[in-house]
Design a protein around this motif. Structure first.
Motif, short mmCIF file in Angstrom:
data_model
loop_
_atom_site.label_atom_id
_atom_site.label_comp_id
_atom_site.label_asym_id
_atom_site.label_seq_id
_atom_site.Cartn_x
_atom_site.Cartn_y
_atom_site.Cartn_z
N GLU A 187 0.81 -1.22 0.00
CA GLU A 187 0.00 0.00 0.00
C GLU A 187 0.86 1.28 0.00
N TYR A 188 2.13 1.14 0.37
CA TYR A 188 3.03 2.31 0.39
C TYR A 188 3.99 2.34 -0.79
N SER A 189 3.87 1.38 -1.69
CA SER A 189 4.86 1.26 -2.76
C SER A 189 4.89 2.46 -3.71
N LYS A 190 3.74 3.01 -4.06
CA LYS A 190 3.73 4.17 -4.96
C LYS A 190 4.38 5.39 -4.31
N ALA A 191 4.02 5.66 -3.06
CA ALA A 191 4.62 6.79 -2.34
C ALA A 191 6.11 6.57 -2.15
N ALA A 192 6.50 5.34 -1.85
CA ALA A 192 7.92 5.03 -1.66
C ALA A 192 8.70 5.26 -2.95
N HIS A 193 8.14 4.78 -4.07
CA HIS A 193 8.83 4.94 -5.35
C HIS A 193 8.87 6.39 -5.81
N ASP A 194 7.75 7.08 -5.68
CA ASP A 194 7.64 8.43 -6.25
C ASP A 194 8.21 9.53 -5.36
N PHE A 195 8.21 9.32 -4.04
CA PHE A 195 8.60 10.42 -3.14
C PHE A 195 9.71 10.06 -2.15
N ILE A 196 9.52 9.00 -1.40
CA ILE A 196 10.44 8.70 -0.29
C ILE A 196 11.83 8.33 -0.78
N PHE A 197 11.92 7.36 -1.67
CA PHE A 197 13.24 6.92 -2.10
C PHE A 197 13.95 7.90 -3.04
N PRO A 198 13.25 8.66 -3.89
CA PRO A 198 13.97 9.73 -4.60
C PRO A 198 14.52 10.78 -3.62
N ALA A 199 13.75 11.06 -2.55
CA ALA A 199 14.23 12.02 -1.55
C ALA A 199 15.50 11.50 -0.88
N VAL A 200 15.62 10.19 -0.73
CA VAL A 200 16.82 9.61 -0.12
C VAL A 200 18.05 9.90 -0.98
N ILE A 201 17.97 9.63 -2.28
CA ILE A 201 19.15 9.80 -3.13
C ILE A 201 19.46 11.28 -3.34
N TYR A 202 18.43 12.10 -3.58
CA TYR A 202 18.68 13.53 -3.75
C TYR A 202 19.09 14.19 -2.45
#
Length: 176
Positions: free
Chosen positions: A140-155
């Motif tokens: 249920e969190y996969s879209k938010a994780a892919h689109d927001f959380i994990f890009p925020a990690v690398i950037y």
């Protein structure tokens, strides 16, 4: 008046030139593998992600999609995600390198870039592993994780490295 802006313009020009040269070199690299599936750098990264996930008891296999130029992660008997060229963070690494070189400070620039690239590479591996685990365990969190959380990690890692470079190296007074 233009004399006051000369240092800033020099930094900006250096950044733009280095960024464009590295981006063109990377595009030439990608073009040399067009039609043969995922590029070797991305493929190595996918293999390392698979190894980490297997170590963490998330049994993983990779499936090549040569025509689609991607590799699928098959985790716990389910296709979780796919590795495409954009997942390897090379474009982010190019941005990082261009910024640090724009504030060139001799040999410590090269050392910082190498250390930063290693940090970004490791962070990106962990980012992809984290995303796959979220997809398996918390769909249920996969879209938010892919689109927001994990890009925020690398950037966020890039910004943190830039701040360290500026604060402790680039703007450090050489005489103090």
């Amino acid at each position: 008046m233009l004399k006051d802006f000369r240092p800033v313009l020099g930094i900006l020009l250096r950044f733009i030139i280095i960024y464009v040269v590295l981006l063109l070199a990377y595009q030439l690299y990608l073009n040399s593998f067009a039609g043969s599936g995922l590029d070797p750098f991305s493929r190595v990264m996918a293999g390392q992600v698979m190894h980490i996930q297997n170590t963490l008891h998330y049994p993983t296999q990779l499936y090549d999609d040569v025509k689609g130029e991607q590799v699928w992660f098959y985790v716990q008997k389910e296709y979780t995600s796919r590795m495409v060229e954009g997942c390897n963070a090379v474009s982010v690494m190019i941005l990082f390198v261009a910024f640090v070189f724009a504030f060139y400070k001799g040999i410590k620039t090269l050392v910082f870039i190498l250390a930063g690239l290693v940090a970004l590479y490791i962070m990106n591996l962990l980012r992809i592993v984290g995303l796959n685990i979220v997809v398996i365990d918390y769909k249920e969190y996969s879209k938010a994780a892919h689109d927001f959380i994990f890009p925020a990690v690398i950037y966020g890692t890039v910004v943190a490295l830039w701040l360290v470079w500026i604060k402790f190296f680039a703007l450090k007074n050489e005489n103090s």
